[in-house]
Motif scaffolding. Structure first.
Motif, PDB file in Angstrom:
ATOM      1  N   ARG A  31      -1.292  10.611   2.242  1.00  9.52           N
ATOM      2  CA  ARG A  31      -0.863   9.317   1.414  1.00  9.52           C
ATOM      3  C   ARG A  31      -1.253   7.951   2.007  1.00  9.52           C
ATOM      4  O   ARG A  31      -1.878   8.210   3.258  1.00  9.52           O
ATOM      5  N   TYR A  33      -0.821   3.649   1.578  1.00 12.07           N
ATOM      6  CA  TYR A  33       0.036   2.683   1.009  1.00 12.07           C
ATOM      7  C   TYR A  33      -0.653   1.313   1.015  1.00 12.07           C
ATOM      8  O   TYR A  33      -1.209   1.082   2.091  1.00 12.07           O
ATOM      9  N   TYR A  35       0.607  -2.759   1.556  1.00 13.48           N
ATOM     10  CA  TYR A  35       1.994  -3.696   1.531  1.00 13.48           C
ATOM     11  C   TYR A  35       1.295  -5.112   1.371  1.00 13.48           C
ATOM     12  O   TYR A  35       0.181  -5.233   1.930  1.00 13.48           O
ATOM     13  N   GLU A  44       5.963  -6.271   2.608  1.00 16.81           N
ATOM     14  CA  GLU A  44       7.084  -5.862   1.315  1.00 16.81           C
ATOM     15  C   GLU A  44       5.869  -4.719   0.417  1.00 16.81           C
ATOM     16  O   GLU A  44       4.492  -5.016   0.682  1.00 16.81           O
ATOM     17  N   PHE A  45       6.352  -3.560   0.170  1.00 10.62           N
ATOM     18  CA  PHE A  45       5.650  -2.536  -0.282  1.00 10.62           C
ATOM     19  C   PHE A  45       5.041  -2.882  -1.612  1.00 10.62           C
ATOM     20  O   PHE A  45       5.686  -3.517  -2.634  1.00 10.62           O
ATOM     21  N   TYR A  48       1.784   3.036  -3.365  1.00  7.33           N
ATOM     22  CA  TYR A  48       1.137   4.293  -2.684  1.00  7.33           C
ATOM     23  C   TYR A  48       0.607   5.280  -3.440  1.00  7.33           C
ATOM     24  O   TYR A  48       0.850   5.343  -4.741  1.00  7.33           O
ATOM     25  N   GLU A  56       3.593   5.358  -7.279  1.00 12.51           N
ATOM     26  CA  GLU A  56       4.516   4.327  -7.403  1.00 12.51           C
ATOM     27  C   GLU A  56       3.862   2.920  -7.288  1.00 12.51           C
ATOM     28  O   GLU A  56       3.036   2.503  -6.418  1.00 12.51           O
ATOM     29  N   LEU A  91      -1.669  -5.305   4.196  1.00 14.07           N
ATOM     30  CA  LEU A  91      -1.726  -4.345   5.071  1.00 14.07           C
ATOM     31  C   LEU A  91      -1.797  -2.980   4.261  1.00 14.07           C
ATOM     32  O   LEU A  91      -1.253  -2.793   3.403  1.00 14.07           O
ATOM     33  N   ILE A 103      10.132  17.979   2.229  1.00 10.41           N
ATOM     34  CA  ILE A 103       9.193  16.870   2.489  1.00 10.41           C
ATOM     35  C   ILE A 103       9.368  16.512   4.067  1.00 10.41           C
ATOM     36  O   ILE A 103      10.540  16.114   4.443  1.00 10.41           O
ATOM     37  N   ASN A 105       7.487  13.893   7.021  1.00  6.00           N
ATOM     38  CA  ASN A 105       6.582  12.949   7.288  1.00  6.00           C
ATOM     39  C   ASN A 105       6.245  12.781   8.644  1.00  6.00           C
ATOM     40  O   ASN A 105       7.189  12.990   9.610  1.00  6.00           O
ATOM     41  N   TYR A 108       3.601   7.037  10.025  1.00  8.43           N
ATOM     42  CA  TYR A 108       2.634   6.075   9.498  1.00  8.43           C
ATOM     43  C   TYR A 108       1.975   5.490  10.380  1.00  8.43           C
ATOM     44  O   TYR A 108       2.369   5.119  11.433  1.00  8.43           O
ATOM     45  N   PHE A 110      -0.592   2.228  10.663  1.00 10.10           N
ATOM     46  CA  PHE A 110      -1.149   0.733   9.775  1.00 10.10           C
ATOM     47  C   PHE A 110      -2.512   0.304  10.309  1.00 10.10           C
ATOM     48  O   PHE A 110      -2.607   0.558  11.463  1.00 10.10           O
ATOM     49  N   GLY A 111      -3.005  -0.303   9.303  1.00  9.97           N
ATOM     50  CA  GLY A 111      -4.356  -1.016   9.624  1.00  9.97           C
ATOM     51  C   GLY A 111      -4.191  -2.325  10.167  1.00  9.97           C
ATOM     52  O   GLY A 111      -2.830  -2.627  10.255  1.00  9.97           O
ATOM     53  N   SER A 112      -5.060  -2.980  10.779  1.00 10.57           N
ATOM     54  CA  SER A 112      -4.627  -4.265  11.297  1.00 10.57           C
ATOM     55  C   SER A 112      -4.627  -5.296  10.203  1.00 10.57           C
ATOM     56  O   SER A 112      -4.284  -6.497  10.280  1.00 10.57           O
TER      57      SER A 112
END
Lengths: 119, 109
Positions: A31, A33, A35, A44-45, A48, A56, A91, A103, A105, A108, A110-112
């Motif tokens: 997955r 994503y 943001y 804020e989303f 993804y 979504e 992000l 499901i 998970n 997660y 995150f990148g910089s």
């Protein structure tokens, strides 16, 4: 694998120009994503992907925004006809979701981020 | 959109003191996570608490979760100047993380 990589780190563009950002997730993650974070706010989303399928999209993602993940690996986020209100940190994050027996998970990463400034 | 709010919005303390941040959310969750963000940088995952857990510890961090009140708290004990950052709670609803508004923590030496 050194984590989630985002390029460029910074982008300054003139209003009306198009910009494209790239995200390389952790290779085992299915997955990805996107943001957006403005100053003083939480992320804020936006959207993804599960592998190459975009599952979504937030209402924040206007028709000027498009995201792709063509081969289920890296992703690009393009903003067309940029506006000053698009100035933000973008992000990317990736995660692994397991679908057997429900499901799960496994976290997660995150990148910089890519900081966009529209002048 | 953001899931909920964090309280306080800003917190200033002296080194050695404890810092407590609260988070409220709106929908049912699988888990709740806390992240740290230094100014202009990416998010760093601190701790995850599952919906069937009530308390979790990791080093100087203690997280509680009350699903009946849809709230969580993060306690940082014996704070250090290096803890200065923004802290965000994020609820995992299976599909994605939804973040709160964040608490800006300033720890003075």
């Amino acid at each position: 694998d050194t984590g989630v990589s985002q390029n460029p780190r910074h982008k300054i563009t003139k209003r009306g120009q198009n910009v494209t950002f790239r995200c390389d997730p952790i290779s085992e993650h299915n997955r990805l994503y996107w943001y957006r974070q403005t100053l003083g706010q939480g992320p804020e989303f936006l959207t993804y992907f599960q592998n190459e399928a975009q599952l979504e999209k937030s209402r924040l993602l206007s028709d000027r925004f498009s995201a792709e993940r063509p081969k289920g690996s890296f992703s690009t986020l393009e903003i067309q006809r940029t506006e000053q209100g698009d100035s933000a940190m973008y992000l990317c994050a990736s995660s692994y979701h397991k679908f057997k027996q429900g499901i799960a998970n496994y976290g997660y990463t995150f990148g910089s981020g890519t900081r966009l400034t529209v002048v | 959109s953001q899931q909920g709010e964090e309280d306080p919005q800003a917190l200033s303390i002296q080194e050695g003191e404890n810092a407590t941040m609260n988070c409220s959310y709106k929908t049912s969750i699988n888990n709740l996570q806390w992240y740290r963000q230094n100014s202009g940088r990416g998010l760093v995952h601190l701790i995850l608490i599952r919906s069937n857990e009530r308390e979790k510890h990791s080093g100087r961090l203690r997280v509680t979760l009350d699903t009946s009140k849809k709230s969580s708290s993060l306690l940082i004990t014996a704070s250090r100047a290096a803890d200065t950052a923004s802290y965000f709670c994020a609820t995992d609803t299976t599909d994605k993380l939804i973040f709160g508004t964040g608490t800006r923590l300033q720890v003075f030496p």
